[in-house]
Motif scaffolding. Structure first.
Motif, short mmCIF file in Angstrom:
data_model
loop_
_atom_site.label_atom_id
_atom_site.label_comp_id
_atom_site.label_asym_id
_atom_site.label_seq_id
_atom_site.Cartn_x
_atom_site.Cartn_y
_atom_site.Cartn_z
N ASP A 66 57.86 60.82 1.05
CA ASP A 66 57.91 59.38 1.36
C ASP A 66 59.35 58.90 1.48
OD1 ASP A 66 55.15 59.21 1.38
OD2 ASP A 66 55.00 58.41 -0.65
N LEU A 67 60.20 59.33 0.58
CA LEU A 67 61.61 58.92 0.64
C LEU A 67 62.28 59.51 1.88
CD1 LEU A 67 64.09 57.49 -0.45
CD2 LEU A 67 64.54 59.51 -1.87
N ALA A 68 61.98 60.76 2.21
CA ALA A 68 62.58 61.38 3.40
C ALA A 68 62.24 60.56 4.65
CB ALA A 68 62.08 62.81 3.57
N ARG A 69 61.04 60.03 4.71
CA ARG A 69 60.62 59.20 5.84
C ARG A 69 61.39 57.87 5.85
NH1 ARG A 69 56.03 61.28 5.97
NH2 ARG A 69 55.54 62.05 8.00
N VAL A 70 61.57 57.26 4.68
CA VAL A 70 62.32 56.01 4.58
C VAL A 70 63.77 56.23 5.02
CG1 VAL A 70 63.27 54.33 2.93
CG2 VAL A 70 60.87 55.00 2.78
N ILE A 71 64.37 57.30 4.53
CA ILE A 71 65.77 57.61 4.88
C ILE A 71 65.87 57.90 6.38
CG2 ILE A 71 67.58 59.35 4.61
CD1 ILE A 71 66.77 59.52 1.63
N ALA A 72 64.94 58.70 6.90
CA ALA A 72 64.97 59.04 8.33
C ALA A 72 64.80 57.81 9.20
CB ALA A 72 63.87 60.07 8.64
N ALA A 73 64.01 56.85 8.75
CA ALA A 73 63.83 55.61 9.52
C ALA A 73 65.12 54.81 9.55
CB ALA A 73 62.70 54.77 8.91
N GLY A 74 65.88 54.83 8.47
CA GLY A 74 67.14 54.09 8.42
C GLY A 74 68.23 54.70 9.27
N PHE A 75 68.13 55.98 9.55
CA PHE A 75 69.16 56.68 10.32
C PHE A 75 69.30 56.08 11.72
CE2 PHE A 75 70.93 60.57 12.38
CZ PHE A 75 72.04 60.72 11.57
N PRO A 76 68.21 55.99 12.52
CA PRO A 76 68.35 55.35 13.83
C PRO A 76 67.92 53.89 13.83
CG PRO A 76 66.31 56.56 13.78
CD PRO A 76 66.96 56.74 12.42
N GLY A 77 67.48 53.39 12.66
CA GLY A 77 67.06 52.00 12.59
C GLY A 77 65.68 51.75 13.16
N GLN A 78 64.70 52.56 12.75
CA GLN A 78 63.34 52.37 13.22
C GLN A 78 62.41 52.16 12.02
OE1 GLN A 78 63.01 56.06 15.41
NE2 GLN A 78 61.73 56.98 13.84
N GLU A 79 61.15 51.90 12.29
CA GLU A 79 60.16 51.71 11.24
C GLU A 79 59.76 53.07 10.67
OE1 GLU A 79 58.96 48.79 10.01
OE2 GLU A 79 60.42 47.81 11.32
N GLU A 80 59.57 53.13 9.35
CA GLU A 80 59.23 54.43 8.74
C GLU A 80 57.88 54.96 9.22
OE1 GLU A 80 57.74 54.20 4.35
OE2 GLU A 80 59.31 52.71 4.61
N THR A 81 56.99 54.08 9.64
CA THR A 81 55.70 54.53 10.16
C THR A 81 55.85 55.23 11.51
OG1 THR A 81 55.32 52.33 11.11
CG2 THR A 81 54.32 52.78 8.96
N ASP A 82 57.00 55.03 12.17
CA ASP A 82 57.25 55.68 13.45
C ASP A 82 57.95 57.03 13.31
OD1 ASP A 82 56.16 53.47 14.72
OD2 ASP A 82 58.11 52.49 15.00
N VAL A 83 58.26 57.44 12.07
CA VAL A 83 59.00 58.68 11.83
C VAL A 83 58.01 59.84 11.66
CG1 VAL A 83 60.56 59.90 10.26
CG2 VAL A 83 60.92 57.47 10.76
N ASP A 85 57.04 63.95 10.89
CA ASP A 85 57.48 64.94 9.91
C ASP A 85 58.70 65.70 10.42
OD1 ASP A 85 55.42 64.21 8.22
OD2 ASP A 85 54.14 65.93 8.73
N SER A 86 58.69 66.07 11.69
CA SER A 86 59.81 66.83 12.24
C SER A 86 61.08 65.99 12.28
CB SER A 86 59.49 67.40 13.62
OG SER A 86 59.25 66.38 14.54
N GLU A 87 60.96 64.69 12.54
CA GLU A 87 62.14 63.81 12.52
C GLU A 87 62.69 63.68 11.11
OE1 GLU A 87 61.49 60.64 16.12
OE2 GLU A 87 60.13 60.51 14.40
N ALA A 88 61.82 63.58 10.12
CA ALA A 88 62.27 63.51 8.72
C ALA A 88 63.00 64.80 8.35
CB ALA A 88 61.09 63.26 7.79
N GLN A 89 62.48 65.94 8.78
CA GLN A 89 63.13 67.22 8.50
C GLN A 89 64.49 67.31 9.18
OE1 GLN A 89 60.38 70.33 9.61
NE2 GLN A 89 58.96 69.81 7.96
#
Length: 162
Positions: A66-83, A85-89
């Motif tokens: 869950d945190l990996a998804r939140v962090i990945a969403a902040g990287f390009p500035g998108q919603e975490e629901t749009d991230v 698994d491969s983008e989080a990785q």
């Protein structure tokens, strides 16, 4: 290298990279292994790389999914629901690169290091990343960070050179 030197470098590097690149701020941090998760939820997402230089070693970042998804969403500035698994990785791998580089430059600013491409590591469900490191004989430091949405851990191990 002593853990007392490594710990502050890890804390500063993680804080700086995650705040700057992902707009994420830790609520608390502590030395050593993260608190045990008693739930039977998904395994930690772990990115690891090796580095060559003087001294050589290994670097690892771990986060709850869950945190990996939140962090990945902040990287390009998108919603975490749009991230995905491969983008989080992918973002966890990039964070491993950036945080490792920051830690190494803080600890060994005159040395030249070559970092391997980060890999996503899958530990068996019964083994945590901290348990996988139990037999380590190098100089090691680890810090964990509570981001509210989950725990983020960064660790570095310097191999002893003869």
């Amino acid at each position: 290298m002593e853990p007392s030197e490594i710990q502050p470098a890890l804390e500063s590097a993680v804080g700086e990279v995650l705040e700057t690149m992902c707009f994420a701020t830790a609520l608390a941090s502590s030395e050593g292994a993260a608190p045990a998760d008693d739930s039977s939820g998904p395994q930690l997402l772990t990115a690891q790389l090796n580095f060559q230089g003087s001294p050589p070693g290994q670097f690892r970042v771990c986060a709850t999914p869950d945190l990996a998804r939140v962090i990945a969403a902040g990287f390009p500035g998108q919603e975490e629901t749009d991230v995905s698994d491969s983008e989080a990785q992918e973002v966890m791998g990039e964070l491993a690169n950036m945080i490792c580089g920051s830690v190494l430059s803080r600890l060994e600013s005159d040395a030249i290091f070559h970092l391997s491409h980060p890999e996503i590591i899958h530990f068996p469900p019964e083994i945590t990343p901290a348990e996988a490191d139990a037999g380590s004989d190098g100089s090691r430091g680890q810090r964990w960070f509570d981001f509210g949405a989950g725990i983020f851990t960064a660790s570095v191990e310097f191999q002893q050179t003869p």
